[in-house]
Design an enzyme around this catalytic site. Structure first.
Site, PDB file in Angstrom:
ATOM      1  N   ARG A 112       0.802  -1.223   0.000  1.00 13.17           N
ATOM      2  CA  ARG A 112       0.000   0.000   0.000  1.00 13.17           C
ATOM      3  C   ARG A 112       0.835   1.273   0.000  1.00 13.17           C
ATOM      4  O   ARG A 112       0.321   2.329  -0.369  1.00 13.17           O
ATOM      5  CB  ARG A 112      -0.923   0.010   1.223  1.00 13.17           C
ATOM      6  CG  ARG A 112      -0.170   0.067   2.533  1.00 13.17           C
ATOM      7  CD  ARG A 112      -0.968  -0.428   3.727  1.00 13.17           C
ATOM      8  NE  ARG A 112      -0.144  -0.452   4.943  1.00 13.17           N
ATOM      9  CZ  ARG A 112       0.727  -1.404   5.228  1.00 13.17           C
ATOM     10  NH1 ARG A 112       0.904  -2.408   4.402  1.00 13.17           N
ATOM     11  NH2 ARG A 112       1.440  -1.352   6.333  1.00 13.17           N
ATOM     12  N   ASN A 120      -2.309   5.921  14.857  1.00 16.43           N
ATOM     13  CA  ASN A 120      -2.520   5.607  16.268  1.00 16.43           C
ATOM     14  C   ASN A 120      -3.105   6.822  16.981  1.00 16.43           C
ATOM     15  O   ASN A 120      -2.873   7.973  16.608  1.00 16.43           O
ATOM     16  CB  ASN A 120      -1.212   5.158  16.928  1.00 16.43           C
ATOM     17  CG  ASN A 120      -0.170   6.255  16.957  1.00 16.43           C
ATOM     18  OD1 ASN A 120      -0.146   7.078  17.869  1.00 16.43           O
ATOM     19  ND2 ASN A 120       0.697   6.290  15.950  1.00 16.43           N
ATOM     20  N   CYS A 166      -3.963  -0.981  11.767  1.00 12.91           N
ATOM     21  CA  CYS A 166      -3.930  -1.628  10.451  1.00 12.91           C
ATOM     22  C   CYS A 166      -3.066  -2.888  10.490  1.00 12.91           C
ATOM     23  O   CYS A 166      -3.340  -3.851   9.777  1.00 12.91           O
ATOM     24  CB  CYS A 166      -3.405  -0.659   9.405  1.00 12.91           C
ATOM     25  SG  CYS A 166      -4.571   0.664   9.003  1.00 12.91           S
ATOM     26  N   CYS A 223       3.575 -13.883  19.321  1.00 14.25           N
ATOM     27  CA  CYS A 223       2.754 -13.310  18.246  1.00 14.25           C
ATOM     28  C   CYS A 223       3.708 -12.529  17.343  1.00 14.25           C
ATOM     29  O   CYS A 223       4.870 -12.898  17.203  1.00 14.25           O
ATOM     30  CB  CYS A 223       1.645 -12.427  18.818  1.00 14.25           C
ATOM     31  SG  CYS A 223       2.241 -11.007  19.752  1.00 14.25           S
TER      32      CYS A 223
END
Length: 389
Positions: free
Chosen positions: A76, A134, A196, A346
């Site tokens: 993007r 943010n 995002c 994660c």
């Protein structure tokens, strides 16, 4: 308007499509050339924003960003190419827009905008375009612009949805239009609205919203058209439905309301509840570094590794952990051993801390360790060939 602002033959040719617009003409182009615009963030929104502001001939552009280009950005962030991966974003962005328009001035700030530096950086610019993702930085940019009397052109994106507005606009009667705190008096609870990076964004959406944001910047600077002051434009790219909502000044705004209570910048991490959330999630949670995990894996008693990311993330890159997504982590409790160390990871360590808290509070585990820095740290320190995302 400074009558001393002139254009070379090459510049006049470059901007000729602007100059033949009756409402814009040479006066609008002069206003752009004498303007100074600060773009906060050079990512998804900042990419089209910077490209179009540079192409339009905004005379001086500042870029604030402390990140580096990552391969996952290229879906993007069209400002960058594969050759820029690993470079500071401000460095790559400045090089790109200078190559697009050599007649503009570009200044870079390879730093995180904060309460300590925001006023000093912003004071030298006429307008700020906020391309951040943010809440602490959005409130910081807004408050700094209000305190300094600067216009704030705002946009945000999430998945298929985006919004644009113009805050603190100087109106014809000398008053200022509504600002971000009139629209959003308080931030949402931590974790309620994913970033995002956590929730995703369709790649073309920041191109659309960043271009609309650039359009508003040009309107404000040139005086042509009606800026989105007092209005919030909403776009759902999945259905292509749009709405424009009215935004009104709030009498309770702590900066501009009837009884202002804030006259300086504050701690925006604390204001948005992030420090409290991090402390709550991390308190008492045991950690391991990636180097400690690597050593344990090579020992006689290797740990059980749990990956709490989503399946698509696991498909991109993994370190052979058992996939147990955070959203359904409780359903996997019976599969997690209790008689040896269990390392939970994660992407960066935030979701894994939440998973550990859920498993400890809800299922009584006491042998869980959070992998500090997550798979990103593993890719940086252990396996540099591992795909980043």
């Amino acid at each position: 308007m400074d009558p001393q602002i002139t254009f070379s033959k090459e510049e006049l040719e470059r901007y000729s499509r602007h100059l033949i617009i009756p409402e814009f003409n040479i006066e609008g182009q002069r206003r752009l050339k004498q303007a100074r615009v600060l773009v906060v963030g050079s990512g998804g929104l900042g990419s089209p924003l910077l490209l179009y502001l540079a192409a339009a001939g905004v005379g001086a552009i500042g870029i604030v960003d402390f990140d580096v280009v990552d391969a996952s950005n290229l879906q993007r962030q069209v400002l960058f190419g594969i050759q820029d991966v690993g470079r500071p974003k401000v460095e790559a962005a400045a090089e790109r827009i200078r190559s697009l328009n050599p007649y503009i001035e570009v200044k870079t700030y390879n730093t995180q905008l904060s309460s300590a530096n925001a006023l000093e950086i912003i004071k030298d610019y006429d307008l700020v375009a906020d391309g951040t993702d943010n809440f602490p930085t959005r409130y910081l940019v807004n408050d700094a612009c209000v305190l300094l009397g600067k216009v704030n052109v705002y946009a945000s994106i999430y998945r298929f949805e985006g919004q644009v507005s113009v805050f603190n606009y100087l109106q014809a009667d000398g008053t200022r239009g509504p600002n971000y705190r009139d629209l959003f008096p308080a931030p949402p609870p931590p974790g309620l609205v994913p970033s995002c990076a956590e929730g995703g964004v369709i790649g073309v959406l920041p191109g659309i919203l960043g271009s609309l944001q650039a359009n508003e910047v040009i309107k404000v600077l040139s005086g042509v058209g009606e800026p989105l002051s007092g209005r919030l434009f909403l776009l759902d790219a999945a259905t292509f439905e749009t709405r424009t909502l009215k935004v009104y000044a709030s009498p309770n705004n702590p900066l501009t309301g009837e009884h202002p209570t804030q006259t300086e910048l504050i701690d925006y991490e604390a204001f948005c509840g992030l420090k409290t959330e991090e402390q709550r999630e991390d308190a008492g949670i045991k950690e391991l570094t990636v180097n400690e995990l690597q050593a344990l894996r090579e020992s006689a008693n290797p740990p059980f590794v749990v990956d709490v990311r989503e399946p698509y993330e696991y498909a991109i890159a993994h370190i052979d952990g058992e996939l147990m997504p955070l959203g359904s982590i409780g359903e996997f409790a019976s599969r997690i051993p209790r008689d040896r160390k269990v390392v939970v990871h994660c992407r960066s360590g935030v979701r894994s801390a939440r998973a550990i808290r859920q498993l400890e509070d809800g299922h009584g585990f006491d042998n869980l360790y959070n992998l500090k820095g997550g798979i990103l740290a593993w890719a940086n320190e252990i396996d540099t060939e591992l795909a980043k995302y």
